[in-house]
Scaffold this active site. Sequence first.
Site, PDB file in Angstrom:
ATOM      1  N   ARG A 260     -53.219 -12.492 -22.271  1.00  0.00           N
ATOM      2  CA  ARG A 260     -52.010 -12.919 -22.970  1.00  0.00           C
ATOM      3  C   ARG A 260     -52.109 -12.575 -24.440  1.00  0.00           C
ATOM      4  O   ARG A 260     -53.111 -12.889 -25.085  1.00  0.00           O
ATOM      5  CB  ARG A 260     -51.816 -14.430 -22.786  1.00  0.00           C
ATOM      6  CG  ARG A 260     -51.695 -14.758 -21.299  1.00  0.00           C
ATOM      7  CD  ARG A 260     -51.413 -16.208 -21.029  1.00  0.00           C
ATOM      8  NE  ARG A 260     -51.293 -16.405 -19.577  1.00  0.00           N
ATOM      9  CZ  ARG A 260     -50.919 -17.533 -18.990  1.00  0.00           C
ATOM     10  NH1 ARG A 260     -50.604 -18.578 -19.734  1.00  0.00           N
ATOM     11  NH2 ARG A 260     -50.845 -17.605 -17.676  1.00  0.00           N
ATOM     12  N   ARG A 275     -56.560 -21.507 -26.797  1.00  0.00           N
ATOM     13  CA  ARG A 275     -55.546 -20.448 -26.676  1.00  0.00           C
ATOM     14  C   ARG A 275     -56.233 -19.114 -26.907  1.00  0.00           C
ATOM     15  O   ARG A 275     -56.519 -18.757 -28.045  1.00  0.00           O
ATOM     16  CB  ARG A 275     -54.429 -20.695 -27.697  1.00  0.00           C
ATOM     17  CG  ARG A 275     -53.177 -19.868 -27.520  1.00  0.00           C
ATOM     18  CD  ARG A 275     -52.089 -20.274 -28.511  1.00  0.00           C
ATOM     19  NE  ARG A 275     -51.643 -21.648 -28.309  1.00  0.00           N
ATOM     20  CZ  ARG A 275     -50.738 -22.002 -27.400  1.00  0.00           C
ATOM     21  NH1 ARG A 275     -50.157 -21.089 -26.656  1.00  0.00           N
ATOM     22  NH2 ARG A 275     -50.402 -23.270 -27.251  1.00  0.00           N
ATOM     23  N   GLU A 349     -51.888 -29.111 -21.851  1.00  0.00           N
ATOM     24  CA  GLU A 349     -51.484 -28.452 -20.609  1.00  0.00           C
ATOM     25  C   GLU A 349     -52.628 -27.678 -19.948  1.00  0.00           C
ATOM     26  O   GLU A 349     -53.290 -26.862 -20.578  1.00  0.00           O
ATOM     27  CB  GLU A 349     -50.337 -27.482 -20.914  1.00  0.00           C
ATOM     28  CG  GLU A 349     -49.868 -26.720 -19.686  1.00  0.00           C
ATOM     29  CD  GLU A 349     -48.826 -25.637 -20.012  1.00  0.00           C
ATOM     30  OE1 GLU A 349     -48.194 -25.734 -21.087  1.00  0.00           O
ATOM     31  OE2 GLU A 349     -48.668 -24.727 -19.191  1.00  0.00           O
ATOM     32  N   SER A 352     -49.335 -25.573 -14.435  1.00  0.00           N
ATOM     33  CA  SER A 352     -47.892 -25.451 -14.487  1.00  0.00           C
ATOM     34  C   SER A 352     -47.361 -25.157 -13.089  1.00  0.00           C
ATOM     35  O   SER A 352     -47.659 -24.126 -12.495  1.00  0.00           O
ATOM     36  CB  SER A 352     -47.501 -24.336 -15.455  1.00  0.00           C
ATOM     37  OG  SER A 352     -46.114 -24.393 -15.695  1.00  0.00           O
ATOM     38  N   ARG A 390     -59.349 -23.708 -20.299  1.00  0.00           N
ATOM     39  CA  ARG A 390     -58.859 -25.069 -20.523  1.00  0.00           C
ATOM     40  C   ARG A 390     -59.585 -26.082 -19.645  1.00  0.00           C
ATOM     41  O   ARG A 390     -59.775 -27.238 -20.035  1.00  0.00           O
ATOM     42  CB  ARG A 390     -57.351 -25.126 -20.331  1.00  0.00           C
ATOM     43  CG  ARG A 390     -56.669 -24.349 -21.450  1.00  0.00           C
ATOM     44  CD  ARG A 390     -55.241 -24.710 -21.658  1.00  0.00           C
ATOM     45  NE  ARG A 390     -54.729 -23.938 -22.789  1.00  0.00           N
ATOM     46  CZ  ARG A 390     -53.467 -23.936 -23.197  1.00  0.00           C
ATOM     47  NH1 ARG A 390     -52.568 -24.679 -22.550  1.00  0.00           N
ATOM     48  NH2 ARG A 390     -53.100 -23.220 -24.218  1.00  0.00           N
TER      49      ARG A 390
END
Length: 427
Positions: A260, A275, A349, A352, A390
């Site tokens: 990403r 991130r 988070e 999802s 994460r």
Amino acid sequence: MLDIAFIRENPELVKDVARRRKTAVDVDALLALDNDLRATRRHADDLRAEQNRLSKAIRDAGADKEARDGFIAQGRGVAAELKDLEPRERELEASLRELLLLTPNIPDASVPEGESEDDNVEVKRVGEPRQFDFEPLDHVTLLTNLGMLDLERGAKVGGSRSYILKGEAVFLELALMQFALHHVARKGFLPLDVPAMAREFCFIGNSQFPRGREQTYALPEDDVFLVGTAEVSITGMHSGEILREQDLPIKYVGYSPCYRREAGTYGKDTKGIMRVHQFYKVEQYIICRADHEESARWHEELLRVAEEIVVALELPYRVLNLCVADLGDAKVKGYDIECWVPSEGRYRETHSDSYFHDYQARRADIRYRGEDGVVRYVHTLNNTALASTRAIIALVENHQQADGRIRIPTALRPWLGGQEYLGKAWR
RNA sequence: GGAAGGGUGGCCGAGUGGUUUAAGGCGCCGCUCUCGAAAAGCGGUGCGCCUGAAAGGGCGCCGCGGGUUCGAAUCCCGCCCCUUCCGCCA
């Protein structure tokens, strides 16, 4: 992608949805294009019909030179007209598709209204954030001191948002992936190790493109892009296919690296591995019949499976029902799981869970033939099973010990040779 | 990276410019026959768009996209994929 016929019949609804989702799309322009295209196509079809008639007439004229030449002359005229019309037809098709790809999906009635992520609705909270009898540290301090993380050299090699896991952290990462993969596979999901480089159609099909294109790494020399999730590759797998109803639902659990660009997130989560540009993820994916109730049921089931994984890792978490503005364009409805991160004193988070009805299926052209013989677009759903970085953050921070070691949750120990703690005491 | 061959319906496979609205076979569905089944026979068997109340009609689709032509599965160009051989390589 929505059915153009649906947009024709419900223009005000579509406009309202776009407004609530904070998505700019010109529905009136879209409908005008649709009208234009249909008129143009009707005209072109008539010309082609004429061309077909003349073609047969020429063939049947045989030796009758005069009749033949007459038909050929007429044919030339029709061909010339078509030559003008066809590029126009193609342009209109392309423009219409462009707008269709930008038109958001219709959210479910149970999606909360809202203006931003602040309006997401907490559905439930499970587990209590641990009360530490010592000052808990953040994952960077913990892992760095255990000799398991090198951010400086990570940045040296790969630039910002890069990292190097070292020593037992590497095994921890693999253990987490193994554990999640097995947990989901045991429930009848077929494990897949999919390409992390995929062609454009996969991204369009999945709705990463055209909006969000700037979040994806491109490899223009080879006409492929790096996937941000295995979901992209899995959507591409059955593109253009007509599946058999008896083969549905298809349940996959995909494993892949995820890339990403994180464009436009400069100030955000600059510390540690919250991130990053590259991580690994186990992803649940379901293709089912075109039935809302079934989609909704699987959506809940995918949430349940993810919760099992989080519970097994002994992480406190909460579940959010995403509000309409935070839902993205493609989802009918979405839940996020957020795990407790002690150093931040808040939930972050990690999962999802989404369903799309036939929105992705239309873009990717994935259909099935029902028992009744009717061909329909499938429904697609997906949810994270576990994402490496994460999960590592939540795990090391929540299970840190006063001496600096990390307690390994019981469920994960089989994947780490029975080990109870990670690393050597350093505090 | 180099060379050659190939991609046609659910499957096999014919088809090198106009009776192809894609032959033939297999499979599948229906019917006839039968106590039932098999065999045999007959009929049917794709997707999308437009139009229509419906019946029907029209258009497109032979890996994908362009082009040539009155007309393309067929000829030309580009791309994708598969197979084989050579080279390189974990």
